[in-house]
Write an enzyme that holds these catalytic residues in place. Structure first.
Site, PDB file in Angstrom:
ATOM      1  N   THR A  42      51.615 -11.790 -42.655  1.00  0.00           N
ATOM      2  CA  THR A  42      52.640 -11.486 -43.666  1.00  0.00           C
ATOM      3  C   THR A  42      52.111 -10.525 -44.724  1.00  0.00           C
ATOM      4  O   THR A  42      52.878 -10.044 -45.558  1.00  0.00           O
ATOM      5  CB  THR A  42      53.128 -12.775 -44.368  1.00  0.00           C
ATOM      6  N   GLY A  43      50.808 -10.254 -44.710  1.00  0.00           N
ATOM      7  CA  GLY A  43      50.221  -9.309 -45.660  1.00  0.00           C
ATOM      8  C   GLY A  43      50.520  -7.875 -45.248  1.00  0.00           C
ATOM      9  O   GLY A  43      50.976  -7.628 -44.136  1.00  0.00           O
ATOM     10  N   LEU A  80      43.504 -18.354 -49.365  1.00  0.00           N
ATOM     11  CA  LEU A  80      44.949 -18.148 -49.543  1.00  0.00           C
ATOM     12  C   LEU A  80      45.632 -17.845 -48.214  1.00  0.00           C
ATOM     13  O   LEU A  80      46.813 -17.500 -48.189  1.00  0.00           O
ATOM     14  CB  LEU A  80      45.210 -16.982 -50.515  1.00  0.00           C
ATOM     15  N   THR A  99      46.767 -22.699 -38.886  1.00  0.00           N
ATOM     16  CA  THR A  99      46.205 -21.852 -39.946  1.00  0.00           C
ATOM     17  C   THR A  99      45.696 -22.718 -41.091  1.00  0.00           C
ATOM     18  O   THR A  99      44.594 -22.523 -41.612  1.00  0.00           O
ATOM     19  CB  THR A  99      47.274 -20.872 -40.469  1.00  0.00           C
ATOM     20  N   TYR A 152      54.134 -26.628 -42.745  1.00  0.00           N
ATOM     21  CA  TYR A 152      53.504 -26.095 -43.965  1.00  0.00           C
ATOM     22  C   TYR A 152      53.081 -27.246 -44.882  1.00  0.00           C
ATOM     23  O   TYR A 152      51.916 -27.332 -45.269  1.00  0.00           O
ATOM     24  CB  TYR A 152      54.518 -25.190 -44.657  1.00  0.00           C
ATOM     25  N   LYS A 156      49.286 -28.206 -45.380  1.00  0.00           N
ATOM     26  CA  LYS A 156      48.614 -28.078 -46.686  1.00  0.00           C
ATOM     27  C   LYS A 156      48.052 -29.416 -47.148  1.00  0.00           C
ATOM     28  O   LYS A 156      47.004 -29.478 -47.795  1.00  0.00           O
ATOM     29  CB  LYS A 156      49.598 -27.536 -47.730  1.00  0.00           C
ATOM     30  N   TYR A 166      35.071 -32.892 -47.818  1.00  0.00           N
ATOM     31  CA  TYR A 166      33.849 -32.095 -48.020  1.00  0.00           C
ATOM     32  C   TYR A 166      33.291 -32.339 -49.430  1.00  0.00           C
ATOM     33  O   TYR A 166      32.086 -32.449 -49.624  1.00  0.00           O
ATOM     34  CB  TYR A 166      34.133 -30.602 -47.835  1.00  0.00           C
ATOM     35  N   THR A 182      55.731 -18.772 -57.276  1.00  0.00           N
ATOM     36  CA  THR A 182      55.167 -17.610 -57.971  1.00  0.00           C
ATOM     37  C   THR A 182      55.866 -16.345 -57.484  1.00  0.00           C
ATOM     38  O   THR A 182      56.225 -16.242 -56.306  1.00  0.00           O
ATOM     39  CB  THR A 182      53.652 -17.554 -57.720  1.00  0.00           C
ATOM     40  N   ARG A 193      62.041 -15.419 -49.848  1.00  0.00           N
ATOM     41  CA  ARG A 193      62.082 -16.375 -50.950  1.00  0.00           C
ATOM     42  C   ARG A 193      63.100 -15.918 -51.988  1.00  0.00           C
ATOM     43  O   ARG A 193      63.547 -14.778 -51.992  1.00  0.00           O
ATOM     44  CB  ARG A 193      60.677 -16.552 -51.551  1.00  0.00           C
TER      45      ARG A 193
HETATM   46  P1  NAD Z   1      51.744 -14.171 -48.443  1.00  0.00           P
HETATM   47  O1  NAD Z   1      52.438 -14.513 -47.179  1.00  0.00           O
HETATM   48  O2  NAD Z   1      52.137 -12.926 -49.149  1.00  0.00           O
HETATM   49  O3  NAD Z   1      50.175 -14.103 -48.242  1.00  0.00           O
HETATM   50  C1  NAD Z   1      49.495 -14.855 -47.279  1.00  0.00           C
HETATM   51  C2  NAD Z   1      48.414 -13.970 -46.667  1.00  0.00           C
HETATM   52  O4  NAD Z   1      47.697 -14.754 -45.705  1.00  0.00           O
HETATM   53  C3  NAD Z   1      48.996 -12.775 -45.927  1.00  0.00           C
HETATM   54  O5  NAD Z   1      48.271 -11.612 -46.244  1.00  0.00           O
HETATM   55  C4  NAD Z   1      48.839 -13.135 -44.448  1.00  0.00           C
HETATM   56  O6  NAD Z   1      48.731 -12.017 -43.604  1.00  0.00           O
HETATM   57  C5  NAD Z   1      47.588 -13.992 -44.494  1.00  0.00           C
HETATM   58  N1  NAD Z   1      47.519 -14.934 -43.369  1.00  0.00           N
HETATM   59  C6  NAD Z   1      48.473 -15.811 -42.972  1.00  0.00           C
HETATM   60  N2  NAD Z   1      48.045 -16.505 -41.918  1.00  0.00           N
HETATM   61  C7  NAD Z   1      46.788 -16.065 -41.638  1.00  0.00           C
HETATM   62  C8  NAD Z   1      45.833 -16.398 -40.652  1.00  0.00           C
HETATM   63  N3  NAD Z   1      46.077 -17.340 -39.726  1.00  0.00           N
HETATM   64  N4  NAD Z   1      44.638 -15.751 -40.661  1.00  0.00           N
HETATM   65  C9  NAD Z   1      44.381 -14.809 -41.594  1.00  0.00           C
HETATM   66  N5  NAD Z   1      45.263 -14.434 -42.549  1.00  0.00           N
HETATM   67  C10 NAD Z   1      46.462 -15.064 -42.569  1.00  0.00           C
HETATM   68  O7  NAD Z   1      51.932 -15.440 -49.387  1.00  0.00           O
HETATM   69  P2  NAD Z   1      51.552 -15.632 -50.918  1.00  0.00           P
HETATM   70  O8  NAD Z   1      52.794 -15.931 -51.654  1.00  0.00           O
HETATM   71  O9  NAD Z   1      50.672 -14.536 -51.386  1.00  0.00           O
HETATM   72  O10 NAD Z   1      50.723 -16.996 -50.847  1.00  0.00           O
HETATM   73  C11 NAD Z   1      49.314 -16.992 -50.845  1.00  0.00           C
HETATM   74  C12 NAD Z   1      48.805 -18.426 -50.764  1.00  0.00           C
HETATM   75  O11 NAD Z   1      49.278 -19.183 -51.880  1.00  0.00           O
HETATM   76  C13 NAD Z   1      49.275 -19.168 -49.513  1.00  0.00           C
HETATM   77  O12 NAD Z   1      48.224 -19.992 -49.056  1.00  0.00           O
HETATM   78  C14 NAD Z   1      50.405 -20.028 -50.006  1.00  0.00           C
HETATM   79  O13 NAD Z   1      50.557 -21.209 -49.252  1.00  0.00           O
HETATM   80  C15 NAD Z   1      49.964 -20.329 -51.433  1.00  0.00           C
HETATM   81  N6  NAD Z   1      51.132 -20.595 -52.284  1.00  0.00           N
HETATM   82  C16 NAD Z   1      51.911 -19.561 -52.721  1.00  0.00           C
HETATM   83  C17 NAD Z   1      53.029 -19.836 -53.488  1.00  0.00           C
HETATM   84  C18 NAD Z   1      53.908 -18.738 -54.006  1.00  0.00           C
HETATM   85  O14 NAD Z   1      54.920 -19.044 -54.641  1.00  0.00           O
HETATM   86  N7  NAD Z   1      53.589 -17.474 -53.812  1.00  0.00           N
HETATM   87  C19 NAD Z   1      53.356 -21.164 -53.798  1.00  0.00           C
HETATM   88  C20 NAD Z   1      52.553 -22.174 -53.306  1.00  0.00           C
HETATM   89  C21 NAD Z   1      51.424 -21.888 -52.560  1.00  0.00           C
HETATM   90  N1  UDP Z   2      67.281 -19.979 -51.895  1.00  0.00           N
HETATM   91  C1  UDP Z   2      68.571 -19.495 -52.039  1.00  0.00           C
HETATM   92  N2  UDP Z   2      68.838 -18.257 -51.543  1.00  0.00           N
HETATM   93  C2  UDP Z   2      67.918 -17.492 -50.934  1.00  0.00           C
HETATM   94  C3  UDP Z   2      66.592 -17.988 -50.797  1.00  0.00           C
HETATM   95  C4  UDP Z   2      66.317 -19.242 -51.286  1.00  0.00           C
HETATM   96  O1  UDP Z   2      69.443 -20.164 -52.601  1.00  0.00           O
HETATM   97  O2  UDP Z   2      68.263 -16.363 -50.517  1.00  0.00           O
HETATM   98  C5  UDP Z   2      66.968 -21.309 -52.470  1.00  0.00           C
HETATM   99  C6  UDP Z   2      66.252 -22.262 -51.532  1.00  0.00           C
HETATM  100  O3  UDP Z   2      67.177 -22.997 -50.760  1.00  0.00           O
HETATM  101  C7  UDP Z   2      65.502 -23.124 -52.509  1.00  0.00           C
HETATM  102  C8  UDP Z   2      65.172 -22.177 -53.666  1.00  0.00           C
HETATM  103  O4  UDP Z   2      66.081 -21.091 -53.550  1.00  0.00           O
HETATM  104  O5  UDP Z   2      66.333 -24.159 -53.000  1.00  0.00           O
HETATM  105  C9  UDP Z   2      63.746 -21.647 -53.624  1.00  0.00           C
HETATM  106  O6  UDP Z   2      63.533 -21.163 -52.309  1.00  0.00           O
HETATM  107  P1  UDP Z   2      62.216 -20.357 -51.908  1.00  0.00           P
HETATM  108  O7  UDP Z   2      62.340 -20.084 -50.454  1.00  0.00           O
HETATM  109  O8  UDP Z   2      62.011 -19.234 -52.836  1.00  0.00           O
HETATM  110  O9  UDP Z   2      61.022 -21.357 -52.194  1.00  0.00           O
HETATM  111  P2  UDP Z   2      60.778 -22.908 -51.911  1.00  0.00           P
HETATM  112  O10 UDP Z   2      61.985 -23.527 -51.308  1.00  0.00           O
HETATM  113  O11 UDP Z   2      59.617 -22.912 -50.998  1.00  0.00           O
HETATM  114  O12 UDP Z   2      60.506 -23.445 -53.248  1.00  0.00           O
END
Ligand code: NAD
Ligand code: UDP
Length: 339
Positions: A42-43, A80, A99, A152, A156, A166, A182, A193
């Site tokens: 997804t990066g 991450l 993952t 997920y 997690k 660990y 975030t 999202r």
């Molecule tokens: P993102 O999808 O933008 O980033 C995830 C990155 O991990 C991507 O670059 C993807 O290519 C890489 N990746 C995924 N699976 C992989 C694998 N098997 N091997 C190597 N690389 C892999 O998501 P993000 O929003 O930047 O989230 C980053 C981290 O923070 C994640 O672990 C996510 O669970 C955690 N997190 C994010 C949020 C948020 O709101 N952004 C909330 C809760 C937790």
């Molecule tokens: N959501 C929505 N419309 C969209 C995407 C998400 O109403 O186009 C809602 C979703 O059902 C959830 C909230 O917005 O209640 C946050 O969703 P998101 O996927 O951003 O994150 P998460 O559910 O993982 O908190």
């Protein structure tokens, strides 16, 4: 002399993603050497393009499910690596679970062999659809372990369990951040999202999709605040010994968020309602007293400030977004099938 003593070798797994690329940038800015390991699931290369020219930045393309073999010494590892958006992590649920479990295990082994400090990016999803509000770290959660989000949420949770095993064995200095929703620049336009969907749909005059009634809540943290929290957690002299919530406690309904976006973007987009996804949490707000006390951290950027910044970024990047948009739900794959 001083600078070389303080300069650390840091691995950021998932460093080409939305949060990871901001973290890599912040660490380079602090004078560290950064190895970004990413499978680009997804990066995006665009996220780290400007970093690739930096002499202290190295990119390793690999899946964390495979053993991670690196030649450099390492002082710190941030894990991450995991898709974070529901449609993306549900697109190949077996791979998402692996993952988080195998990937975290591989990175913990690496941390053990290098005596590196470890920060795990966990999530508010470990609380599931919470019955306790706001969520404190000692709340054990309400997760459906057989539903579509389980790959997920439970992945997690298992990763957290591995981290604390660990840590309890005294093998690795582990710190676990439970990250709440975030947002900010570099989210994919097809991320799926809520913040990116609302902004992209409004900019493109496409229907703005509200799932369910829109009265469910989330609490939105700007990406620079999260990155500061992750670094504060890594740099804390003593491991907190428990997970730490990182998020912004300002809580909004999805309807309120949609209204804010519509106030900021002149749009012909109309609001449309779509079915609420299964197990969608009804409310979410972090209790961040632990982060305030132990890390002296709290968010600085309110949604009213971060949202316009994010909109400006999407508007500027709109021309540049050559990615074909993903379907609302990416085609389902299943890594568990024999090949
Ligand atoms: P993102 O999808 O933008 O980033 C995830 C990155 O991990 C991507 O670059 C993807 O290519 C890489 N990746 C995924 N699976 C992989 C694998 N098997 N091997 C190597 N690389 C892999 O998501 P993000 O929003 O930047 O989230 C980053 C981290 O923070 C994640 O672990 C996510 O669970 C955690 N997190 C994010 C949020 C948020 O709101 N952004 C909330 C809760 C937790
Ligand atoms: N959501 C929505 N419309 C969209 C995407 C998400 O109403 O186009 C809602 C979703 O059902 C959830 C909230 O917005 O209640 C946050 O969703 P998101 O996927 O951003 O994150 P998460 O559910 O993982 O908190």
């Amino acid at each position: 002399m001083m600078a070389s003593v303080l300069k650390k070798n840091i691995l950021v797994a998932g460093g080409a993603g939305f949060v990871g690329s901001h973290l890599c940038e912040a660490l380079l800015g602090r004078g560290h050497r950064v190895i970004c390991l990413d499978s680009f699931l997804t990066g995006r290369e665009a996220n780290i393009l400007s970093l690739c020219a930096h002499r202290d930045f190295r990119l390793v393309r690999q899946d964390v499910i495979d053993p991670v073999i690196l030649s450099e010494p390492l002082d710190q590892i941030y894990n991450l690596a995991s898709p974070a958006s529901p449609p993306h992590y549900q697109a190949d649920p077996v791979h998402t679970m692996l993952t988080n479990v195998l990937g975290t295990s591989n990175l913990l082994k690496l941390a053990l062999s290098r005596k590196a400090r470890f920060v795990q990016a966990s999530t508010s999803e470990v609380y599931g659809d919470p019955e306790s509000h706001p969520q404190k770290e000692d709340y054990v959660g309400h997760v459906n372990c057989t539903g579509p989000r389980a790959c997920y949420d439970e992945g997690k949770r298992a990763a957290e369990a591995l981290c604390f095993d660990y840590a309890r064995a005294g093998h690795v200095d582990v710190r676990v951040a439970r990250i709440f929703n975030t947002y900010g620049p570099r989210m994919r336009p097809d991320d799926g999202r809520i913040v990116s969907n609302m902004i992209v749909q409004a900019l493109e005059d496409q229907p703005m999709t509200i799932y369910g009634s829109g009265e469910q809540t989330r609490s939105f943290c700007y990406v620079s605040d999260l990155v500061a929290g992750l670094i504060a957690l890594m740099d804390a002299p003593v491991a907190p010994g428990s997970a730490i919530n990182l998020g912004n406690p300002q809580e909004f309904t999805i309807n309120e968020l949609a209204a804010m976006v519509r106030d900021l973007i002149p749009t012909r987009a109309r609001l449309v309602h779509r079915p609420l996804p299964q197990d969608d949490p009804r409310r979410r707000r972090p209790d961040i007293n632990r982060a305030r006390t132990l890390l002296n951290w709290q968010p600085q950027i309110a949604l009213s400030e971060g949202l316009p910044r994010t909109i400006d970024w999407f508007a500027a990047a709109q021309q540049d977004m050559s990615l074909p948009p993903l379907p609302a739900r990416p085609a389902m794959q299943f890594s568990g099938l024999p090949t």
